[in-house]
Design a protein around this motif. Sequence first.
Motif, mmCIF file in Angstrom:
data_model
loop_
_atom_site.group_PDB
_atom_site.id
_atom_site.type_symbol
_atom_site.label_atom_id
_atom_site.label_comp_id
_atom_site.label_asym_id
_atom_site.label_seq_id
_atom_site.Cartn_x
_atom_site.Cartn_y
_atom_site.Cartn_z
ATOM 1 N N GLU A 204 0.828 -1.202 0.000
ATOM 2 C CA GLU A 204 0.000 0.000 0.000
ATOM 3 C C GLU A 204 0.867 1.257 0.000
ATOM 4 O O GLU A 204 0.535 2.246 -0.652
ATOM 5 C CB GLU A 204 -0.938 -0.011 1.213
ATOM 6 N N LYS A 205 1.975 1.218 0.730
ATOM 7 C CA LYS A 205 2.895 2.358 0.734
ATOM 8 C C LYS A 205 3.569 2.517 -0.630
ATOM 9 O O LYS A 205 3.812 3.636 -1.088
ATOM 10 C CB LYS A 205 3.957 2.169 1.819
ATOM 11 N N LEU A 206 3.865 1.396 -1.282
ATOM 12 C CA LEU A 206 4.495 1.444 -2.600
ATOM 13 C C LEU A 206 3.599 2.160 -3.606
ATOM 14 O O LEU A 206 4.078 2.895 -4.471
ATOM 15 C CB LEU A 206 4.800 0.023 -3.082
ATOM 16 N N LYS A 207 2.302 1.956 -3.483
ATOM 17 C CA LYS A 207 1.362 2.576 -4.418
ATOM 18 C C LYS A 207 1.437 4.100 -4.380
ATOM 19 O O LYS A 207 1.185 4.764 -5.396
ATOM 20 C CB LYS A 207 -0.070 2.130 -4.089
ATOM 21 N N THR A 208 1.771 4.647 -3.221
ATOM 22 C CA THR A 208 1.775 6.106 -3.077
ATOM 23 C C THR A 208 3.184 6.680 -2.954
ATOM 24 O O THR A 208 3.332 7.880 -2.701
ATOM 25 C CB THR A 208 0.956 6.506 -1.833
ATOM 26 N N ALA A 209 4.199 5.837 -3.116
ATOM 27 C CA ALA A 209 5.580 6.317 -2.998
ATOM 28 C C ALA A 209 5.857 7.379 -4.057
ATOM 29 O O ALA A 209 5.561 7.191 -5.241
ATOM 30 C CB ALA A 209 6.553 5.155 -3.141
ATOM 31 N N LEU A 224 8.691 -7.602 -1.392
ATOM 32 C CA LEU A 224 7.571 -7.712 -2.321
ATOM 33 C C LEU A 224 7.971 -8.493 -3.572
ATOM 34 O O LEU A 224 9.005 -8.209 -4.177
ATOM 35 C CB LEU A 224 7.080 -6.321 -2.716
ATOM 36 N N PRO A 225 7.173 -9.460 -3.975
ATOM 37 C CA PRO A 225 7.473 -10.242 -5.177
ATOM 38 C C PRO A 225 7.244 -9.427 -6.442
ATOM 39 O O PRO A 225 6.454 -8.473 -6.456
ATOM 40 C CB PRO A 225 6.495 -11.418 -5.084
ATOM 41 N N TYR A 226 7.917 -9.847 -7.498
ATOM 42 C CA TYR A 226 7.885 -9.083 -8.751
ATOM 43 C C TYR A 226 6.461 -8.890 -9.260
ATOM 44 O O TYR A 226 6.109 -7.825 -9.785
ATOM 45 C CB TYR A 226 8.728 -9.800 -9.816
ATOM 46 N N ALA A 227 5.607 -9.926 -9.129
ATOM 47 C CA ALA A 227 4.264 -9.867 -9.713
ATOM 48 C C ALA A 227 3.437 -8.743 -9.109
ATOM 49 O O ALA A 227 2.672 -8.074 -9.813
ATOM 50 C CB ALA A 227 3.553 -11.206 -9.523
ATOM 51 N N THR A 228 3.584 -8.523 -7.814
ATOM 52 C CA THR A 228 2.819 -7.457 -7.182
ATOM 53 C C THR A 228 3.429 -6.092 -7.472
ATOM 54 O O THR A 228 2.709 -5.109 -7.638
ATOM 55 C CB THR A 228 2.740 -7.689 -5.664
ATOM 56 N N VAL A 229 4.756 -6.024 -7.556
ATOM 57 C CA VAL A 229 5.424 -4.749 -7.837
ATOM 58 C C VAL A 229 5.047 -4.244 -9.228
ATOM 59 O O VAL A 229 4.645 -3.090 -9.409
ATOM 60 C CB VAL A 229 6.953 -4.891 -7.717
ATOM 61 N N THR A 230 5.183 -5.107 -10.231
ATOM 62 C CA THR A 230 4.889 -4.687 -11.608
ATOM 63 C C THR A 230 3.406 -4.422 -11.822
ATOM 64 O O THR A 230 3.028 -3.806 -12.811
ATOM 65 C CB THR A 230 5.368 -5.753 -12.608
ATOM 66 N N GLY A 231 2.578 -4.885 -10.891
ATOM 67 C CA GLY A 231 1.146 -4.648 -11.024
ATOM 68 C C GLY A 231 0.700 -3.291 -10.528
ATOM 69 O O GLY A 231 -0.396 -2.843 -10.880
ATOM 70 N N VAL A 232 1.532 -2.623 -9.708
ATOM 71 C CA VAL A 232 1.088 -1.348 -9.129
ATOM 72 C C VAL A 232 1.940 -0.155 -9.548
ATOM 73 O O VAL A 232 1.495 0.983 -9.421
ATOM 74 C CB VAL A 232 1.033 -1.428 -7.587
ATOM 75 N N ILE A 233 3.163 -0.390 -10.019
ATOM 76 C CA ILE A 233 3.989 0.730 -10.478
ATOM 77 C C ILE A 233 4.656 0.363 -11.796
ATOM 78 O O ILE A 233 4.750 -0.816 -12.153
ATOM 79 C CB ILE A 233 5.084 1.112 -9.451
ATOM 80 N N LYS A 234 5.104 1.378 -12.506
ATOM 81 C CA LYS A 234 5.888 1.151 -13.711
ATOM 82 C C LYS A 234 7.358 1.128 -13.295
ATOM 83 O O LYS A 234 7.923 2.154 -12.916
ATOM 84 C CB LYS A 234 5.650 2.264 -14.727
ATOM 85 N N PRO A 235 7.997 -0.044 -13.344
ATOM 86 C CA PRO A 235 9.353 -0.160 -12.804
ATOM 87 C C PRO A 235 10.371 0.684 -13.568
ATOM 88 O O PRO A 235 10.350 0.755 -14.797
ATOM 89 C CB PRO A 235 9.670 -1.655 -12.946
ATOM 90 N N THR A 236 11.255 1.309 -12.821
ATOM 91 C CA THR A 236 12.406 1.996 -13.398
ATOM 92 C C THR A 236 13.555 1.001 -13.491
ATOM 93 O O THR A 236 13.435 -0.158 -13.070
ATOM 94 C CB THR A 236 12.823 3.172 -12.507
ATOM 95 N N LEU A 237 14.679 1.453 -14.018
ATOM 96 C CA LEU A 237 15.849 0.582 -14.114
ATOM 97 C C LEU A 237 16.247 0.055 -12.737
ATOM 98 O O LEU A 237 16.522 -1.139 -12.572
ATOM 99 C CB LEU A 237 17.017 1.348 -14.741
ATOM 100 N N ALA A 238 16.258 0.924 -11.745
ATOM 101 C CA ALA A 238 16.654 0.503 -10.401
ATOM 102 C C ALA A 238 15.665 -0.506 -9.815
ATOM 103 O O ALA A 238 16.060 -1.463 -9.138
ATOM 104 C CB ALA A 238 16.769 1.716 -9.484
ATOM 105 N N VAL A 239 14.384 -0.303 -10.080
ATOM 106 C CA VAL A 239 13.369 -1.231 -9.569
ATOM 107 C C VAL A 239 13.506 -2.586 -10.249
ATOM 108 O O VAL A 239 13.444 -3.642 -9.598
ATOM 109 C CB VAL A 239 11.956 -0.650 -9.773
ATOM 110 N N TRP A 240 13.709 -2.580 -11.573
ATOM 111 C CA TRP A 240 13.910 -3.854 -12.282
ATOM 112 C C TRP A 240 15.116 -4.600 -11.706
ATOM 113 O O TRP A 240 15.075 -5.817 -11.503
ATOM 114 C CB TRP A 240 14.121 -3.615 -13.773
ATOM 115 N N ASN A 241 16.179 -3.865 -11.439
ATOM 116 C CA ASN A 241 17.371 -4.500 -10.875
ATOM 117 C C ASN A 241 17.090 -5.115 -9.504
ATOM 118 O O ASN A 241 17.672 -6.141 -9.140
ATOM 119 C CB ASN A 241 18.512 -3.483 -10.754
ATOM 120 N N SER A 242 16.192 -4.502 -8.754
ATOM 121 C CA SER A 242 15.909 -4.996 -7.403
ATOM 122 C C SER A 242 15.043 -6.250 -7.407
ATOM 123 O O SER A 242 15.059 -7.018 -6.445
ATOM 124 C CB SER A 242 15.219 -3.904 -6.579
#
Length: 319
Positions: A204-209, A224-242
């Motif tokens: 929930e915090k990620l959604k409003t970061a 947080l697993p990749y499936a939930t992350v990619t479902g709520v934000i558009k990943p940047t290079l740093a996020v993809w790396n994480s």
Amino acid sequence: MSFASKLFGSLRPATVNKDGYPAYTRSPEEQYVQMLLTNTMNQTFYADQHELLDNAAELHQSMAAGNPVFMAKALVYARSEGFMRLQPLFGLAVLSSARPDLFSQVFQQVVRIPSDLSDFLTILNGLGRGEGGRAVKRQVKLFLAGVSEYWALKYNGRGRGYSLGDAIATAHPKPEDLKQQALFRYLRGQEANLALLPQVEAMEKLKTAATEEEQLAWIEAGKLPYATVTGVIKPTLAVWNSILYQMPTFALLRHLNALQRAGVLEDKRNLDYVSGTSDGSAGPAQSPDSAVPLRDSLPSGRAAGAAGCLAGSGGPHVR
């Protein structure tokens, strides 16, 4: 006359196929296993969806009336060994009415993930069974008792049939503790104490970061697993790396273009990992644990073998 002629000469076709040519009949059990393992109810060359659905309903009802013990074993076999979902769930809905005792024995082996539960409840409602009665509610409650925060994040999407929140509203499970109470309230869309649900709170915090740094911090804090992350934000290079190194093989394949566009594969370490050429440690392309079994549609010979095994002492234990 040869022995083969004596043995097989008396065999004659007993029916005709869709084109009107002579064909042989199978035992009801073999027909049932074949249907469970090959009939996905998608339109085919010989039959449309409505005809396939009618045929499936007839076979399920016939087996429930004639050999429900075999039916229960076959449903488990088709779900766990044949990697089929819709037909076993359809059969389970029929079995819940004919033999609630057998239904209760195999429910948890056929309904294995929340999307199974969603489809099962949808089928049950489509059959005019409503909420299904006490036997169904009891099993749904047992299933909901095992729902994790990860499942809550991944499978509670609304607008796609029954959500986990809808299932909770249907079965009215009693929470075992405050954490489960908070999880059930969250799934129902009600105010909940997210401090008891760190992974949900992180999502929930990620959604409003507002910044990339905040996003990375919440991904790490909530693991947080990749499936939930990619479902709520558009990943940047740093996020993809994480999240790259936790992605399953097929997820990597689906996202190769996105990874390339984001510049993730420009890093040689990432590229070696994805291609499985990293020194010493096998990437997803090499790892044997990453292999996902392909659906086995079982040719007719294997369907017969499966039917024989299930009819005998083999197969899942059902009393």
